[in-house]
Scaffold this motif. Structure first.
Motif, PDB file in Angstrom:
ATOM      1  N   LEU A   1     -10.558 -68.004  33.023  1.00  0.00           N
ATOM      2  CA  LEU A   1     -10.928 -68.863  34.143  1.00  0.00           C
ATOM      3  C   LEU A   1      -9.711 -69.061  35.046  1.00  0.00           C
TER       4      LEU A   1
ATOM      5  N   GLN B   1     -25.254 -74.936  41.158  1.00  0.00           N
ATOM      6  CA  GLN B   1     -24.601 -74.014  42.079  1.00  0.00           C
ATOM      7  C   GLN B   1     -25.656 -73.078  42.671  1.00  0.00           C
TER       8      GLN B   1
ATOM      9  N   LYS C   1     -18.309 -70.771  25.978  1.00  0.00           N
ATOM     10  CA  LYS C   1     -19.093 -70.169  27.064  1.00  0.00           C
ATOM     11  C   LYS C   1     -19.980 -69.060  26.544  1.00  0.00           C
TER      12      LYS C   1
ATOM     13  N   GLU D   1     -23.833 -68.351  31.500  1.00  0.00           N
ATOM     14  CA  GLU D   1     -23.826 -69.807  31.581  1.00  0.00           C
ATOM     15  C   GLU D   1     -22.420 -70.290  31.907  1.00  0.00           C
ATOM     16  N   GLY D   2     -22.318 -71.522  32.431  1.00  0.00           N
ATOM     17  CA  GLY D   2     -21.002 -72.098  32.632  1.00  0.00           C
ATOM     18  C   GLY D   2     -20.419 -72.576  31.316  1.00  0.00           C
ATOM     19  N   PRO D   3     -19.107 -72.726  31.246  1.00  0.00           N
ATOM     20  CA  PRO D   3     -18.486 -73.244  30.027  1.00  0.00           C
ATOM     21  C   PRO D   3     -18.974 -74.658  29.725  1.00  0.00           C
TER      22      PRO D   3
ATOM     23  N   TYR E   1     -13.380 -75.284  25.349  1.00  0.00           N
ATOM     24  CA  TYR E   1     -14.680 -75.045  25.938  1.00  0.00           C
ATOM     25  C   TYR E   1     -15.282 -73.798  25.302  1.00  0.00           C
TER      26      TYR E   1
ATOM     27  N   LEU F   1     -17.198 -70.372  39.437  1.00  0.00           N
ATOM     28  CA  LEU F   1     -17.669 -71.543  38.702  1.00  0.00           C
ATOM     29  C   LEU F   1     -17.167 -72.810  39.359  1.00  0.00           C
ATOM     30  N   CYS F   2     -18.046 -73.787  39.401  1.00  0.00           N
ATOM     31  CA  CYS F   2     -17.704 -75.104  39.914  1.00  0.00           C
ATOM     32  C   CYS F   2     -17.790 -76.084  38.750  1.00  0.00           C
TER      33      CYS F   2
ATOM     34  N   PHE G   1     -19.298 -77.980  33.845  1.00  0.00           N
ATOM     35  CA  PHE G   1     -19.396 -76.782  34.663  1.00  0.00           C
ATOM     36  C   PHE G   1     -20.828 -76.500  35.098  1.00  0.00           C
ATOM     37  N   GLY G   2     -20.941 -75.915  36.277  1.00  0.00           N
ATOM     38  CA  GLY G   2     -22.214 -75.370  36.706  1.00  0.00           C
ATOM     39  C   GLY G   2     -22.417 -73.991  36.107  1.00  0.00           C
ATOM     40  N   PRO G   3     -23.567 -73.387  36.355  1.00  0.00           N
ATOM     41  CA  PRO G   3     -23.888 -72.080  35.762  1.00  0.00           C
ATOM     42  C   PRO G   3     -23.156 -70.930  36.436  1.00  0.00           C
ATOM     43  N   GLY G   4     -22.563 -71.191  37.590  1.00  0.00           N
ATOM     44  CA  GLY G   4     -21.805 -70.151  38.276  1.00  0.00           C
ATOM     45  C   GLY G   4     -22.626 -69.358  39.278  1.00  0.00           C
TER      46      GLY G   4
END
Lengths: 113, 114
Positions: free
Chosen positions: A43, A6, B38, B42-44, B36, A91-92, A104-107
């Motif tokens: 989320l 991302q 987290k 960082e992303g989950p 998940y 987040l993607c 997930f990406g790092p956001g």
């Protein structure tokens, strides 16, 4: 292989400006999701793309939010006329049709001043 | 409509003891429920799943239990380690209007004390 990426990782903008957030999913993943996480919140689902089907936009909070996915790969989330309450981590995630596990990406941390 | 609730926003556990994180959902589906993890900034990352046809799935120190009659999931971590300190999200499937996606809970912040 490469995971979900991302960009940008951080974005600071002024109230009223438009922003674009980019997501590069894992190659071959047909499903792509956008979520946001506001401070202290969980989320929150925003939008979901699956292959060539019409996207599920049911989570978009207002018409200032839109997203597109070009060529079934890269996705851009656009927020028009940003407001302070839009500040969050966006987040993607992507997944294949075989496994519904989302990666997930790092956001992108968005701060609206 | 599927709703997912994690009623404990935070949990502190001593290293070596068991951590139990809970999750409630509203709509039953024949599919997988997910957990998940987290870390900050960082992303989950996917941790463990359980099929709705099972009541238990174990992976090392992590075990997820599913009580379908109560519509309740729990994640057990034993023994807990300081590196397990993170926010844990559960997710339940939702299928509406021809689209399929996961709904996430609000998360539980686990702190494992050394």
């Amino acid at each position: 292989g490469a995971g979900v990426s991302q960009s940008p990782s951080n974005k600071v903008t002024e109230k009223g400006k438009d922003v674009e957030l980019r997501c590069d999913p894992i190659s071959g993943h047909t499903a792509l999701y956008w979520y946001r996480q506001s401070l202290g919140q969980g989320l929150e689902f925003l939008i979901y793309f699956q292959g060539n089907s019409a996207p599920d936009k049911s989570g978009l909070p207002s018409d200032r939010f839109s997203a597109e996915r070009t060529g079934g790969s890269v996705s851009t989330l656009t927020i028009q006329r940003t407001q302070q309450e839009d500040s969050a981590v966006y987040l993607c995630a992507s997944s294949s049709t075989v496994s519904n596990t989302q990666y997930f990406g790092p956001g992108t941390r968005l701060t609206v001043l | 409509d599927q709703q997912v609730k994690q009623n404990s926003p935070s949990l502190s556990v001593q290293e070596g003891r068991i951590s139990i994180l809970n999750c409630d959902y509203t709509n039953s589906m024949f599919d997988y429920f997910l957990w998940y993890k987290k870390y900050p900034a960082e992303g989950p990352t996917f941790l463990i799943s359980i099929s709705s046809i099972k009541d238990k799935n174990e992976d090392g120190r992590f075990t997820v239990f599913l009580n379908k009659s109560a519509k309740h999931l729990s994640l057990h971590i034993v023994p807990s380690q300081p590196g397990d300190s993170a926010v844990y999200f559960c997710a339940a499937p939702r299928f509406t209007s021809g689209t399929y996606k996961y709904i996430f809970g609000t998360g539980t912040r686990l702190k494992v004390l050394a």
